[in-house]
Motif scaffolding. Sequence first.
Motif, mmCIF file in Angstrom:
data_model
loop_
_atom_site.group_PDB
_atom_site.id
_atom_site.type_symbol
_atom_site.label_atom_id
_atom_site.label_comp_id
_atom_site.label_asym_id
_atom_site.label_seq_id
_atom_site.Cartn_x
_atom_site.Cartn_y
_atom_site.Cartn_z
ATOM 1 N N ASN A 1 10.482 13.036 -1.795
ATOM 2 C CA ASN A 1 9.367 12.335 -2.401
ATOM 3 C C ASN A 1 8.104 12.444 -1.560
ATOM 4 N N ARG A 2 6.941 12.607 -2.217
ATOM 5 C CA ARG A 2 5.666 12.719 -1.528
ATOM 6 C C ARG A 2 5.072 11.363 -1.177
ATOM 7 N N ARG A 3 5.484 10.303 -1.851
ATOM 8 C CA ARG A 3 4.847 9.004 -1.697
ATOM 9 C C ARG A 3 5.754 8.045 -0.942
ATOM 10 N N SER A 4 5.130 7.211 -0.094
ATOM 11 C CA SER A 4 5.855 6.183 0.630
ATOM 12 C C SER A 4 5.067 4.882 0.532
ATOM 13 N N THR A 5 5.781 3.747 0.461
ATOM 14 C CA THR A 5 5.153 2.447 0.259
ATOM 15 C C THR A 5 5.455 1.523 1.436
ATOM 16 N N CYS A 6 4.455 0.709 1.803
ATOM 17 C CA CYS A 6 4.612 -0.273 2.878
ATOM 18 C C CYS A 6 5.283 -1.523 2.324
ATOM 19 N N ARG A 7 6.455 -1.859 2.866
ATOM 20 C CA ARG A 7 7.190 -3.040 2.427
ATOM 21 C C ARG A 7 7.778 -3.749 3.643
ATOM 22 N N ASN A 8 7.438 -5.021 3.769
ATOM 23 C CA ASN A 8 7.952 -5.853 4.870
ATOM 24 C C ASN A 8 7.669 -5.227 6.240
ATOM 25 N N TRP B 1 7.711 1.475 6.331
ATOM 26 C CA TRP B 1 7.488 2.442 5.264
ATOM 27 C C TRP B 1 8.804 2.829 4.614
ATOM 28 N N THR B 2 8.803 2.895 3.300
ATOM 29 C CA THR B 2 10.019 3.287 2.573
ATOM 30 C C THR B 2 10.125 4.805 2.524
ATOM 31 N N SER B 3 11.262 5.331 2.899
ATOM 32 C CA SER B 3 11.590 6.762 2.793
ATOM 33 C C SER B 3 10.400 7.671 3.099
ATOM 34 N N LEU B 4 10.013 7.723 4.372
ATOM 35 C CA LEU B 4 8.900 8.580 4.759
ATOM 36 C C LEU B 4 9.207 10.047 4.464
ATOM 37 N N PRO B 5 8.268 10.761 3.847
ATOM 38 C CA PRO B 5 8.486 12.179 3.545
ATOM 39 C C PRO B 5 8.625 13.016 4.813
ATOM 40 N N VAL B 6 9.308 14.127 4.693
ATOM 41 C CA VAL B 6 9.504 15.059 5.803
ATOM 42 C C VAL B 6 8.989 16.425 5.380
ATOM 43 N N CYS B 7 8.127 17.021 6.192
ATOM 44 C CA CYS B 7 7.585 18.358 5.927
ATOM 45 C C CYS B 7 8.449 19.400 6.651
ATOM 46 N N GLU B 8 9.151 20.213 5.879
ATOM 47 C CA GLU B 8 9.996 21.267 6.428
ATOM 48 C C GLU B 8 9.243 22.591 6.405
ATOM 49 N N ARG B 9 9.490 23.403 7.415
ATOM 50 C CA ARG B 9 8.848 24.717 7.443
ATOM 51 C C ARG B 9 9.399 25.594 6.325
ATOM 52 N N SER C 1 0.850 -1.194 0.000
ATOM 53 C CA SER C 1 0.000 0.000 0.000
ATOM 54 C C SER C 1 0.885 1.243 0.000
ATOM 55 N N SER C 2 0.371 2.313 -0.570
ATOM 56 C CA SER C 2 1.125 3.568 -0.633
ATOM 57 C C SER C 2 0.316 4.697 -0.020
ATOM 58 N N ILE C 3 1.016 5.665 0.517
ATOM 59 C CA ILE C 3 0.384 6.894 1.001
ATOM 60 C C ILE C 3 1.014 8.073 0.287
ATOM 61 N N LEU C 4 0.203 9.096 0.045
ATOM 62 C CA LEU C 4 0.677 10.318 -0.594
ATOM 63 C C LEU C 4 0.545 11.449 0.414
ATOM 64 N N VAL C 5 1.638 12.053 0.766
ATOM 65 C CA VAL C 5 1.680 13.027 1.856
ATOM 66 C C VAL C 5 1.518 14.444 1.320
ATOM 67 N N GLN C 6 0.719 15.228 2.022
ATOM 68 C CA GLN C 6 0.587 16.657 1.756
ATOM 69 C C GLN C 6 0.927 17.411 3.035
ATOM 70 N N CYS C 7 1.731 18.434 2.923
ATOM 71 C CA CYS C 7 2.151 19.199 4.101
ATOM 72 C C CYS C 7 1.104 20.243 4.474
ATOM 73 N N ASP C 8 1.084 20.593 5.762
ATOM 74 C CA ASP C 8 0.207 21.652 6.233
ATOM 75 C C ASP C 8 0.656 22.983 5.652
#
Length: 413
Positions: free
Chosen positions: A124-131, A134-142, A109-116
């Motif tokens: 990358n905005r998208r992260s995938t569930c593997r084993n 989560w692969t390379s979770l996105p980080v929201c910077e100010r 499954s994948s999630i698409l992240v949007q920052c506040d």
Amino acid sequence: MCARYLGFVLLIWFAGVTHAQNAKACKAPVLNGGYFVPEEDIYGHDAELTYACDSGLKPVAEGWWATSKCENGKWVDKPQCIDENACLPPTIPHGKYNKAQKGWYKEQSSILVQCDNGYVLEDNRRSTCRNGTWTSLPVCERRKDSCSEPPKISHAVIIHRYQEVFSADSEVKYECEEGYTQKGNNIIVCEHGQWSAGPTCNESSADQGHPASDEDVQPEGGDRRESGAGSGKQPEGGGMGTGHHDPAVSGGQPTGGGRETTGHQGASSSTSDSNNRDSRPMLMNVRFCGARPNIENAAVVEEGPMYLKYQCKSYYKLAGPDTVNCYSDGSWSELPTCEEAFCVVDPARYAGYGLAVTQSEYMREGQEKYFSCTAGDKFIYVRCTNRRLTLGRCCDGYELQLYEYCRRFREPN
């Protein structure tokens, strides 16, 4: 006799207490693929149990065991065992993503992240569930051009829900405490990481008389001088009956008033001020104009004595003034409209570009999003601009690192 009566009352009381306790009790949970302790048929309110899962499964919580609590007849953090390769919802500060209805995500499954607002993704905005991770979770910077909370002003409040960070070009409005008069602009703007200058709230002088009613209040920055004081005459075109006070029309309109002002603000000539008042209707309390204007795809988000502020629904943008005023002739000032501000990802139209979509999806104006591709475990970058879609190329996980390559857009015909 008294003892018998007291015993009857106690019996009724104990029965009521027992019923209340039973209503808050929980039945033993059903846990497929796991076990829990202590094992009981009924658990009282506030009772806790601990559970673990069989080989190949794991709890819906961090760790290989978890706890659950009975509260008012329901299990909080209900015991559940899921596949060990599934993923739990990740924590992404200042970001949001599509929530799983079951509370967890299947593998792949994948999630698409949007920052506040006020934050931006650096990768990358998208992260995938593997084993199970989560692969390379996105980080929201100010964002560098965002602003912290607006400055506190004595005897004033901000007409906006609280936020720690505001994006560039955000506006907030101050309103003074009753008995205090505003001096300066009551709307401040976030510009280049700093707030513009705000107002001050000064205590009203005693010689200003009693507080005005809602009908007498003038728009912000307005002039409170009265013409013909003591004469009992009404200004021409005022549209008011006899016996009503004669408030002067302010020299300026609120934002979005939609009427051009021709008067000279702060002019000392009462003749000039009177002419300006005669050239346009007075601003009135919004109740004077009756029912609120019905604007399609918009809603009133703020209401003051002299104005209504509208905001368009999602996927629409405002055209015209966001603030509407009521005039003494019973009419409203210029009304805004809500224009479409979205793109439609149509499966029939874009299947040839590799998008793996089965039904139409909507994207907001300016939104950027990854979609799954029909060719294996690949994703395609899509952007909505001026109600038109531009598409990148289908890329796999390695190619996504070559960011610019995957964002070489092509615009459909």
